[in-house]
Design a protein around this motif. Structure first.
Motif, PDB file in Angstrom:
ATOM      1  N   ASP A  95      20.051  10.478  70.555  1.00 44.40           N
ATOM      2  CA  ASP A  95      20.614   9.862  71.775  1.00 44.40           C
ATOM      3  C   ASP A  95      20.709   8.344  71.640  1.00 44.40           C
ATOM      4  OD1 ASP A  95      18.961  12.165  74.102  1.00 44.40           O
ATOM      5  OD2 ASP A  95      20.706  12.370  72.768  1.00 44.40           O
ATOM      6  N   MET A 103      21.308   6.894  68.504  1.00 42.58           N
ATOM      7  CA  MET A 103      21.807   6.705  67.114  1.00 42.58           C
ATOM      8  C   MET A 103      20.637   6.527  66.142  1.00 42.58           C
ATOM      9  SD  MET A 103      25.054   6.952  67.445  1.00 42.58           S
ATOM     10  CE  MET A 103      25.876   6.270  66.048  1.00 42.58           C
ATOM     11  N   SER A 146      15.996  -1.053  65.203  1.00 43.58           N
ATOM     12  CA  SER A 146      15.021  -0.986  66.311  1.00 43.58           C
ATOM     13  C   SER A 146      15.725  -0.528  67.575  1.00 43.58           C
ATOM     14  CB  SER A 146      14.475  -2.375  66.609  1.00 43.58           C
ATOM     15  OG  SER A 146      13.667  -2.849  65.603  1.00 43.58           O
ATOM     16  N   LEU A 165      16.846  -1.200  70.885  1.00 40.50           N
ATOM     17  CA  LEU A 165      17.096  -2.516  71.496  1.00 40.50           C
ATOM     18  C   LEU A 165      16.377  -2.671  72.833  1.00 40.50           C
ATOM     19  CD1 LEU A 165      20.827  -2.894  70.476  1.00 40.50           C
ATOM     20  CD2 LEU A 165      18.938  -4.415  69.818  1.00 40.50           C
ATOM     21  N   ASN A 166      16.052  -1.547  73.466  1.00 37.71           N
ATOM     22  CA  ASN A 166      15.278  -1.660  74.717  1.00 37.71           C
ATOM     23  C   ASN A 166      13.876  -2.195  74.412  1.00 37.71           C
ATOM     24  OD1 ASN A 166      17.420  -0.377  76.245  1.00 37.71           O
ATOM     25  ND2 ASN A 166      16.838   1.475  75.119  1.00 37.71           N
ATOM     26  N   MET A 179       5.621  -6.644  65.502  1.00 37.07           N
ATOM     27  CA  MET A 179       6.409  -5.436  65.213  1.00 37.07           C
ATOM     28  C   MET A 179       6.984  -5.531  63.807  1.00 37.07           C
ATOM     29  SD  MET A 179       9.833  -4.526  64.898  1.00 37.07           S
ATOM     30  CE  MET A 179      10.829  -5.598  65.923  1.00 37.07           C
ATOM     31  N   LEU A 231      22.378   0.688  60.350  1.00 41.01           N
ATOM     32  CA  LEU A 231      22.566  -0.700  60.801  1.00 41.01           C
ATOM     33  C   LEU A 231      21.243  -1.418  60.988  1.00 41.01           C
ATOM     34  CD1 LEU A 231      24.717   1.154  62.695  1.00 41.01           C
ATOM     35  CD2 LEU A 231      25.442  -1.114  63.250  1.00 41.01           C
ATOM     36  N   GLY A 274      17.815  -2.721  61.149  1.00 41.13           N
ATOM     37  CA  GLY A 274      16.604  -2.154  60.539  1.00 41.13           C
ATOM     38  C   GLY A 274      16.901  -0.854  59.810  1.00 41.13           C
ATOM     39  N   GLU A 290      17.828  -1.733  56.494  1.00 42.03           N
ATOM     40  CA  GLU A 290      16.614  -2.122  55.760  1.00 42.03           C
ATOM     41  C   GLU A 290      15.826  -0.901  55.283  1.00 42.03           C
ATOM     42  OE1 GLU A 290      15.571  -5.644  58.843  1.00 42.03           O
ATOM     43  OE2 GLU A 290      14.404  -5.624  57.000  1.00 42.03           O
ATOM     44  N   VAL A 309      23.457  -6.024  60.236  1.00 42.69           N
ATOM     45  CA  VAL A 309      24.075  -6.679  61.405  1.00 42.69           C
ATOM     46  C   VAL A 309      23.239  -7.831  61.947  1.00 42.69           C
ATOM     47  CG1 VAL A 309      25.286  -4.587  62.136  1.00 42.69           C
ATOM     48  CG2 VAL A 309      22.977  -5.055  62.994  1.00 42.69           C
ATOM     49  N   ILE A 362      23.194 -10.666  65.779  1.00 44.52           N
ATOM     50  CA  ILE A 362      22.316 -10.726  66.962  1.00 44.52           C
ATOM     51  C   ILE A 362      21.303 -11.855  66.803  1.00 44.52           C
ATOM     52  CG2 ILE A 362      22.598  -8.382  67.834  1.00 44.52           C
ATOM     53  CD1 ILE A 362      20.226  -7.496  66.254  1.00 44.52           C
ATOM     54  N   LEU A 411      19.644 -12.897  64.223  1.00 43.59           N
ATOM     55  CA  LEU A 411      18.413 -12.586  63.474  1.00 43.59           C
ATOM     56  C   LEU A 411      18.661 -12.595  61.973  1.00 43.59           C
ATOM     57  CD1 LEU A 411      17.111  -9.563  65.605  1.00 43.59           C
ATOM     58  CD2 LEU A 411      16.091 -11.843  65.471  1.00 43.59           C
ATOM     59  N   GLY A 469      13.776  -8.426  58.967  1.00 42.10           N
ATOM     60  CA  GLY A 469      12.350  -8.741  59.176  1.00 42.10           C
ATOM     61  C   GLY A 469      11.451  -7.637  58.636  1.00 42.10           C
ATOM     62  N   TRP A 470      12.069  -6.488  58.295  1.00 43.04           N
ATOM     63  CA  TRP A 470      11.274  -5.353  57.816  1.00 43.04           C
ATOM     64  C   TRP A 470      11.183  -5.343  56.291  1.00 43.04           C
ATOM     65  CZ3 TRP A 470      13.564  -0.745  61.176  1.00 43.04           C
ATOM     66  CH2 TRP A 470      13.286  -1.010  62.525  1.00 43.04           C
TER      67      TRP A 470
HETATM   68  C1  LIG Z   1      14.498  -6.004  61.953  1.00 36.97           C
HETATM   69  C2  LIG Z   1      15.327  -4.938  62.602  1.00 36.97           C
HETATM   70  C3  LIG Z   1      16.066  -5.481  63.784  1.00 36.97           C
HETATM   71  C4  LIG Z   1      15.056  -5.925  64.768  1.00 36.97           C
HETATM   72  O1  LIG Z   1      14.257  -5.097  65.198  1.00 36.97           O
HETATM   73  O2  LIG Z   1      15.077  -7.114  65.078  1.00 36.97           O
HETATM   74  C5  LIG Z   1      16.989  -4.454  64.391  1.00 36.97           C
HETATM   75  O3  LIG Z   1      17.200  -3.393  63.850  1.00 36.97           O
HETATM   76  S1  LIG Z   1      17.689  -4.876  65.891  1.00 36.97           S
HETATM   77  C6  LIG Z   1      18.841  -3.498  66.239  1.00 36.97           C
HETATM   78  C7  LIG Z   1      20.033  -3.556  65.367  1.00 36.97           C
HETATM   79  N1  LIG Z   1      20.957  -2.473  65.701  1.00 36.97           N
HETATM   80  C8  LIG Z   1      22.044  -2.664  66.481  1.00 36.97           C
HETATM   81  O4  LIG Z   1      22.319  -3.749  66.928  1.00 36.97           O
HETATM   82  C9  LIG Z   1      22.886  -1.437  66.722  1.00 36.97           C
HETATM   83  C10 LIG Z   1      23.391  -1.440  68.158  1.00 36.97           C
HETATM   84  N2  LIG Z   1      24.243  -0.272  68.361  1.00 36.97           N
HETATM   85  C11 LIG Z   1      25.556  -0.258  68.001  1.00 36.97           C
HETATM   86  O5  LIG Z   1      26.094  -1.195  67.456  1.00 36.97           O
HETATM   87  C12 LIG Z   1      26.310   1.015  68.280  1.00 36.97           C
HETATM   88  O6  LIG Z   1      25.533   1.809  69.144  1.00 36.97           O
HETATM   89  C13 LIG Z   1      26.582   1.852  67.010  1.00 36.97           C
HETATM   90  C14 LIG Z   1      27.577   1.111  66.126  1.00 36.97           C
HETATM   91  C15 LIG Z   1      25.308   2.128  66.263  1.00 36.97           C
HETATM   92  C16 LIG Z   1      27.203   3.193  67.456  1.00 36.97           C
HETATM   93  O7  LIG Z   1      28.288   2.928  68.303  1.00 36.97           O
HETATM   94  P1  LIG Z   1      28.991   4.162  69.013  1.00 36.97           P
HETATM   95  O8  LIG Z   1      30.057   3.589  69.890  1.00 36.97           O
HETATM   96  O9  LIG Z   1      29.340   5.196  68.007  1.00 36.97           O
HETATM   97  O10 LIG Z   1      27.881   4.815  69.929  1.00 36.97           O
HETATM   98  P2  LIG Z   1      27.190   4.134  71.185  1.00 36.97           P
HETATM   99  O11 LIG Z   1      27.164   2.659  71.052  1.00 36.97           O
HETATM  100  O12 LIG Z   1      27.771   4.711  72.426  1.00 36.97           O
HETATM  101  O13 LIG Z   1      25.705   4.638  71.001  1.00 36.97           O
HETATM  102  C17 LIG Z   1      25.293   5.903  71.517  1.00 36.97           C
HETATM  103  C18 LIG Z   1      24.055   5.643  72.311  1.00 36.97           C
HETATM  104  O14 LIG Z   1      23.029   5.134  71.413  1.00 36.97           O
HETATM  105  C19 LIG Z   1      22.525   3.919  71.957  1.00 36.97           C
HETATM  106  N3  LIG Z   1      22.088   3.061  70.861  1.00 36.97           N
HETATM  107  C20 LIG Z   1      22.737   2.842  69.704  1.00 36.97           C
HETATM  108  N4  LIG Z   1      22.035   1.987  68.910  1.00 36.97           N
HETATM  109  C21 LIG Z   1      20.902   1.676  69.616  1.00 36.97           C
HETATM  110  C22 LIG Z   1      19.758   0.833  69.361  1.00 36.97           C
HETATM  111  N5  LIG Z   1      19.609   0.166  68.202  1.00 36.97           N
HETATM  112  N6  LIG Z   1      18.801   0.739  70.323  1.00 36.97           N
HETATM  113  C23 LIG Z   1      18.929   1.428  71.504  1.00 36.97           C
HETATM  114  N7  LIG Z   1      19.986   2.258  71.808  1.00 36.97           N
HETATM  115  C24 LIG Z   1      20.945   2.356  70.865  1.00 36.97           C
HETATM  116  C25 LIG Z   1      23.673   3.334  72.754  1.00 36.97           C
HETATM  117  O15 LIG Z   1      23.175   2.410  73.681  1.00 36.97           O
HETATM  118  C26 LIG Z   1      24.243   4.584  73.385  1.00 36.97           C
HETATM  119  O16 LIG Z   1      23.411   4.950  74.454  1.00 36.97           O
HETATM  120  P3  LIG Z   1      23.988   4.925  75.927  1.00 36.97           P
HETATM  121  O17 LIG Z   1      22.871   5.355  76.803  1.00 36.97           O
HETATM  122  O18 LIG Z   1      25.161   5.871  75.908  1.00 36.97           O
HETATM  123  O19 LIG Z   1      24.406   3.481  76.141  1.00 36.97           O
END
Ligand SMILES: CC[C@H](C(=O)O)C(=O)SCCNC(=O)CCNC(=O)[C@H](O)C(C)(C)COP(=O)(O)OP(=O)(O)OC[C@H]1O[C@@H](n2cnc3c(N)ncnc32)[C@H](O)[C@@H]1OP(=O)(O)O
Length: 303
Positions: free
Chosen positions: A69, A71, A111, A113-114, A128, A155, A157, A160, A179, A183, A185, A188-189
């Protein structure tokens, strides 16, 4: 103030950082255990999804990042589960190989994002980050030959995590994307340090500074991927294809396969003299062992 605090935390945890963990289940950065417990408590507050582990009789384990839910984003409790599974795999004496994959046809979007928004103060972010850096360092050091099976998107983390496996196999339409810059950043992992060692500093700088999507063929071209999983040429699932690919490297008794991985980890991470000593010790652990004696008795010929 924040920098001083972060510096103190860093010093506290990393003050006697060990190069190669001497005991299974020990964090890479042995430090004040109360700090680790504090980090774990914080992560516990962010539930959701799971990290599932299956260990097969064949000596191959499959670890699935399971939060479709989101991704397959890592919630706090998933980070804790990942660490528990790594600790389990460090002690798996019959283990030979590991496939890391994502549920529902995608790999991982980093991670949750919430949780990131809730942990946005510097000290919590560093905590973290250190927790995942420690876990992924131990993942890469497992005495198992590991491969990240990338389908869909990997994407942030998630990208990573792919670098914390020995190899990467990518489904045809999959993408790896660092990515972080987009954002505000950087990895970091531990992903930047490992990416430089996988693709070289020039390619690593390009991937991190452009945050570009890396498709399967470009990943193979720059050495980030070790193979593209054939689409529907075979009836095999991508997991079956990955297991077949891995089987070329995991044939033989687990103590020997584990010894092979250990000498490579030492060669990669230790200064030469230490690596030679470690290699000697590991050699001693298999010399005259059942596999060695059996092969000698069979007068094995390498046809
Ligand atoms: C060191 C690691 C670093 C840190 O912790 O600092 C990180 O990893 S930060 C997070 C980096 N990741 C992102 O920025 C990914 C954000 N998400 C997206 O870009 C898109 O969701 C994508 C490209 C993965 C998929 O896009 P698509 O249009 O195919 O689907 P949705 O966007 O509708 O996603 C479905 C559903 O999943 C939720 N979602 C996706 N990624 C995350 C996430 N990283 N954290 C929380 N939730 C995520 C998205 O919000 C949708 O939920 P909904 O309730 O329908 O809004």
């Amino acid at each position: 103030m924040v920098l001083r605090c972060v510096g103190h935390l860093h010093q506290l945890l990393y003050r006697n950082a060990s190069r190669i963990p001497r005991q299974r289940g020990k964090a890479v950065y042995s430090g004040a255990s109360e700090v680790w417990n504090e980090i774990k408590k914080k992560l516990q507050a962010f539930p959701g999804g799971s990290v599932d582990l299956i260990k097969k009789e064949s000596g191959i384990a499959v670890l699935t990042i399971n939060n479709p839910d989101r991704m397959n984003a890592f919630s706090g409790t998933m980070m804790l589960e990942l660490q528990d599974h790594v600790t389990q795999l460090e002690a798996w004496t019959n283990g030979k190989g590991l496939i890391v994959t994502g549920a529902a046809g995608t790999f991982c979007s980093g991670s949750d994002l919430n949780a990131v928004r809730a942990l946005s103060n510097s000290e919590d972010g560093i905590k973290m980050c250190m927790f995942m850096q420690d876990t992924l360092t131990r993942l890469l050091r497992l005495p198992l030959i590991s491969v990240a099976l990338v389908e869909g998107r990997a994407l942030g983390g998630g990208a990573e995590v792919t670098t914390a496996c020995d190899f990467r196999l990518m489904a045809l339409a999959s993408e790896i994307q660092f990515v972080h810059k987009q954002i505000g950043l950087v990895p970091g992992w531990g992903g930047a340090a490992r990416l430089v060692r996988i693709v070289g500093s020039e390619n690593a700088l390009k991937l991190l500074s452009s945050a570009q999507k890396v498709n399967a063929s470009y990943a193979e071209q720059i050495g980030l991927s070790d193979g593209v999983l054939s689409p529907l040429e075979t009836l095999d699932t991508t997991l079956a294809q990955a297991e077949k690919w891995l089987s070329d490297f995991t044939g033989g008794p687990s103590p020997v396969i584990q010894a092979v991985k250990k000498v490579v980890v030492s060669g990669r991470e230790l200064p030469l003299q230490d690596a030679l000593r470690m290699e000697r010790d590991i050699f001693g652990s298999v010399w005259g062992g059942p596999a060695n004696l059996e092969a000698l008795a069979l007068k094995f010929k390498h046809k």
